[in-house]
Enzyme design. Structure first.
Site, PDB file in Angstrom:
ATOM      1  N   GLU A   1      -3.821  -7.819 -11.947  1.00 23.63           N
ATOM      2  CA  GLU A   1      -2.755  -8.801 -11.830  1.00 23.63           C
ATOM      3  C   GLU A   1      -3.408 -10.135 -11.492  1.00 23.63           C
ATOM      4  OE1 GLU A   1       0.111  -6.726  -9.123  1.00 23.63           O
ATOM      5  OE2 GLU A   1       1.201  -6.440 -11.009  1.00 23.63           O
TER       6      GLU A   1
ATOM      7  N   GLU B   1      -1.519  -0.560  -9.899  1.00 23.28           N
ATOM      8  CA  GLU B   1      -2.000  -1.175  -8.650  1.00 23.28           C
ATOM      9  C   GLU B   1      -1.739  -0.169  -7.550  1.00 23.28           C
ATOM     10  OE1 GLU B   1      -3.603  -3.852  -8.187  1.00 23.28           O
ATOM     11  OE2 GLU B   1      -3.336  -4.948 -10.063  1.00 23.28           O
TER      12      GLU B   1
ATOM     13  N   ASN C   1       5.978  -2.865   0.320  1.00 21.13           N
ATOM     14  CA  ASN C   1       5.291  -3.705   1.316  1.00 21.13           C
ATOM     15  C   ASN C   1       5.365  -5.202   1.016  1.00 21.13           C
ATOM     16  OD1 ASN C   1       3.572  -3.331  -0.861  1.00 21.13           O
ATOM     17  ND2 ASN C   1       1.724  -3.480   0.396  1.00 21.13           N
TER      18      ASN C   1
ATOM     19  N   CYS D   1      -2.104  -3.002   0.812  1.00 22.87           N
ATOM     20  CA  CYS D   1      -2.916  -2.059   0.035  1.00 22.87           C
ATOM     21  C   CYS D   1      -4.413  -2.361   0.112  1.00 22.87           C
ATOM     22  CB  CYS D   1      -2.473  -2.078  -1.412  1.00 22.87           C
ATOM     23  SG  CYS D   1      -2.475  -3.737  -2.100  1.00 22.87           S
TER      24      CYS D   1
HETATM   25  P1  NAD Z   1       5.172   5.042  -3.769  1.00 18.83           P
HETATM   26  O1  NAD Z   1       4.091   5.483  -4.668  1.00 18.83           O
HETATM   27  O2  NAD Z   1       5.848   6.040  -2.923  1.00 18.83           O
HETATM   28  O3  NAD Z   1       6.336   4.338  -4.629  1.00 18.83           O
HETATM   29  C1  NAD Z   1       6.089   3.240  -5.449  1.00 18.83           C
HETATM   30  C2  NAD Z   1       7.252   3.072  -6.417  1.00 18.83           C
HETATM   31  O4  NAD Z   1       7.223   4.124  -7.381  1.00 18.83           O
HETATM   32  C3  NAD Z   1       8.631   3.113  -5.791  1.00 18.83           C
HETATM   33  O5  NAD Z   1       9.452   2.147  -6.416  1.00 18.83           O
HETATM   34  C4  NAD Z   1       9.105   4.525  -6.129  1.00 18.83           C
HETATM   35  O6  NAD Z   1      10.511   4.650  -6.185  1.00 18.83           O
HETATM   36  C5  NAD Z   1       8.502   4.709  -7.494  1.00 18.83           C
HETATM   37  N1  NAD Z   1       8.313   6.098  -7.922  1.00 18.83           N
HETATM   38  C6  NAD Z   1       8.093   7.200  -7.165  1.00 18.83           C
HETATM   39  N2  NAD Z   1       7.935   8.291  -7.952  1.00 18.83           N
HETATM   40  C7  NAD Z   1       8.028   7.861  -9.234  1.00 18.83           C
HETATM   41  C8  NAD Z   1       7.933   8.518 -10.501  1.00 18.83           C
HETATM   42  N3  NAD Z   1       7.689   9.826 -10.607  1.00 18.83           N
HETATM   43  N4  NAD Z   1       8.069   7.782 -11.627  1.00 18.83           N
HETATM   44  C9  NAD Z   1       8.284   6.447 -11.541  1.00 18.83           C
HETATM   45  N5  NAD Z   1       8.395   5.773 -10.368  1.00 18.83           N
HETATM   46  C10 NAD Z   1       8.267   6.479  -9.225  1.00 18.83           C
HETATM   47  O7  NAD Z   1       4.550   3.858  -2.913  1.00 18.83           O
HETATM   48  P2  NAD Z   1       5.191   3.083  -1.656  1.00 18.83           P
HETATM   49  O8  NAD Z   1       5.217   4.008  -0.494  1.00 18.83           O
HETATM   50  O9  NAD Z   1       6.439   2.401  -2.082  1.00 18.83           O
HETATM   51  O10 NAD Z   1       4.092   1.938  -1.424  1.00 18.83           O
HETATM   52  C11 NAD Z   1       2.930   2.127  -0.687  1.00 18.83           C
HETATM   53  C12 NAD Z   1       1.763   2.394  -1.599  1.00 18.83           C
HETATM   54  O11 NAD Z   1       1.628   1.338  -2.546  1.00 18.83           O
HETATM   55  C13 NAD Z   1       0.433   2.445  -0.867  1.00 18.83           C
HETATM   56  O12 NAD Z   1      -0.349   3.485  -1.370  1.00 18.83           O
HETATM   57  C14 NAD Z   1      -0.204   1.106  -1.209  1.00 18.83           C
HETATM   58  O13 NAD Z   1      -1.592   1.094  -1.133  1.00 18.83           O
HETATM   59  C15 NAD Z   1       0.287   0.874  -2.583  1.00 18.83           C
HETATM   60  N6  NAD Z   1       0.237  -0.549  -2.919  1.00 18.83           N
HETATM   61  C16 NAD Z   1      -0.707  -0.993  -3.806  1.00 18.83           C
HETATM   62  C17 NAD Z   1      -0.789  -2.347  -4.114  1.00 18.83           C
HETATM   63  C18 NAD Z   1      -1.813  -2.869  -5.072  1.00 18.83           C
HETATM   64  O14 NAD Z   1      -1.627  -3.949  -5.603  1.00 18.83           O
HETATM   65  N7  NAD Z   1      -2.892  -2.176  -5.336  1.00 18.83           N
HETATM   66  C19 NAD Z   1       0.092  -3.243  -3.521  1.00 18.83           C
HETATM   67  C20 NAD Z   1       1.044  -2.749  -2.621  1.00 18.83           C
HETATM   68  C21 NAD Z   1       1.107  -1.397  -2.330  1.00 18.83           C
END
Ligand code: NAD
Length: 480
Positions: free
Chosen positions: A454, A249, A152, A283
């Protein structure tokens, strides 16, 4: 439109390709066009990145902090000079409108590099008097850090993680989301141009399996993930095997509480910012908007008027206020929540439709706590409005979630504002505003929404460790 980078990865100071890796097609969400074709990192690429980081880290940590900081600040300047081109690339990668990516994404990343670059030389230890003896502490780098990003805010996330990591003398291997892999590569090239020695910031591409193999590598000292709670659970557990430091995060379902005495225009504006910016793919969004009964009708009337004026369209057109969602998968997911809310009896105030990759700004009222829309993270432009009667009730309901990322309150009563914020279980809170995340303010979640912070001075603690040194000043008094 084509945005093909020179190679898929950036390792040890240079572009790197290995076409044996599975293909990743990068799609511009607004048109569906393939704008770049990359390859996932093979074990050879991953090994080169980790070896490069490990080899470069010691000399970097040994530099004067002011020298490290200067390089980070130069990188910030380069980002600002190229703001327009970088924003366009971010728009291609994510589909977010240029009017957002010009002011929010890379600029916020540049702020982080400038801030942590300036902060690095101010980090000191303490001296502890112990009678004749004394002790002192040093704050040392952790070593090799792995950063894993969500889709995002891809470039902002790469900067938010690398800036404090590098400032404290660490090296980083960063894996962007496979959905938005382009911005981090630009950051790696900018770092080299700014004078960062090779190997200190590496970018490797791939899906979850590539991330997983980074997390368990013996050379890795810390893992910082931005992603969903299910991924966070897996990464946290995998990192535990090596007792690695983590920053998590993760997602949220944050409450935004609006009392009868709130400034109505500001409250409506904030609720819209809390649900429609980046087409709702944020998020910390305030996706449970609790509105006190006395202003419900006026709130919904103004909200409907303003939401229906939001301009959807070509993200590259500066008049466009909302672009498409990032992927077809995400559109389907969001529409299933919209349809589910209708089935469960929520009142559709406006929106609810889709046009290809675009989802209309959508508002539901009369949402109740048990509806799926009030419990699960949607990550799209869908606002749930819930009614409440009094303060105690709304605080209890707002806290009745496993998430704890963010929270907001709108009221003219200052004492109440602080009392309510004090009672809310959330890591990042706002009073009479929403979703502002300046680099100076720590950002992160409690409960299932995360571990660590962060930004702000707090972030430095998560990229360093304390070494305590006891200094004996006299003869050793041994009982033997
Ligand atoms: P996601 O959890 O599907 O993926 C996040 C990242 O993790 C990607 O790069 C993915 O390839 C990687 N990944 C997936 N499985 C993994 C594993 N087993 N081991 C290591 N890496 C792995 O999330 P998304 O769909 O890319 O993003 C949306 C989510 O992120 C939402 O839940 C949102 O709330 C959250 N988010 C949180 C913040 C924050 O700062 N709190 C900021 C932005 C997004």
């Amino acid at each position: 439109m084509i945005a093909q980078p020179k190679a898929s990865h950036f390792v040890n100071g240079d572009w790197m390709e290995d076409t044996d890796g599975a293909v990743i097609e990068v799609i511009y969400p607004a048109t569906g066009a393939v704008i770049a074709t990359l390859h996932e990192a093979t074990p050879a690429v991953i090994d080169a990145a980790l070896a490069g980081a490990k080899a470069a880290q010691g000399a970097w940590a040994a530099k004067k902090p002011v020298e490290r900081g200067r390089i980070l600040r130069r990188a910030a300047d380069l980002i600002r000079e190229r703001g327009d081109a970088l924003a366009r690339l971010e728009t291609l990668d994510t589909g977010k409108p240029l009017q957002e990516t010009l002011v929010a994404d890379w600029p916020s990343g540049a702020d982080a590099l400038e801030y942590f670059g300036g902060l690095a030389p101010t980090v000191t230890g303490e001296t502890i008097p112990l009678g004749g003896d004394f002790a002192y502490t040093l704050r040392e780098a952790l070593g090799v850090c792995v950063g894993i990003g969500a889709w995002n805010y891809p470039s902002q996330i790469a900067c938010w993680k690398s800036a404090p990591a590098l400032a404290m003398g660490n090296a980083m291997v960063f894996k962007p989301s496979e959905v938005t892999p382009l911005g981090a590569l630009e950051l790696a090239a900018i770092f080299i141009e700014a004078g960062l020695p090779a190997g200190l910031f590496n970018v490797v591409q791939g899906r979850g399996a590539v991330g997983a193999s980074l997390v368990t590598d013996a050379r890795v000292d810390k893992v910082s993930l931005t992603g969903s709670v299910p991924t966070g659970r897996k990464v946290y557990a995998a990192a535990a095997e090596g007792i690695r430091n983590v920053t998590m995060e993760l997602g949220g379902k944050s409450p935004l509480i609006i009392f009868n005495d709130a400034d109505l225009d500001s409250a409506v504006g904030a609720a819209m910012m809390a649900n429609f910016y980046s087409a709702g793919q944020v998020c910390s969004n305030g996706t449970r908007v609790f509105v006190q009964k006395g202003i419900k009708a006026a709130f919904l009337a103004q909200l409907k008027l303003r939401a229906e004026k939001i301009v959807l369209g070509d993200p590259m057109d500066m008049a466009t206020q909302m672009g498409p969602l990032v992927s077809a998968v995400q559109v389907d997911k969001v529409m299933s929540y919209v349809n589910g809310a209708v089935t469960q009896g929520a009142q559709l105030v406006t929106g609810g439709g889709r046009d290809g990759m675009f989802v209309q700004p959508t508002v539901f009222s009369d949402v109740t706590d048990d509806m799926v829309l009030a419990c699960e993270e949607v990550f799209g432009p869908v606002m749930a409005v819930l009614d409440f009667v009094d303060e105690d009730e709304v605080v209890t309901r707002a806290n009745d979630t496993d998430f704890g990322l963010a929270a907001g309150v709108f009221t003219a009563d200052l004492a109440r504002a602080h009392r309510v914020i004090g009672a809310l279980q959330a890591g990042t809170c706002w009073i009479n505003t929403y979703n502002l995340t300046p680099v100076e303010m720590p950002f992160g979640g409690s409960k299932l929404s995360g571990v660590g912070r962060e930004n702000g001075k707090a972030a430095l603690e998560y990229y360093s460790q304390i070494k305590s040194v006891y200094v004996g000043m006299g003869p050793v008094d041994a009982p033997y």
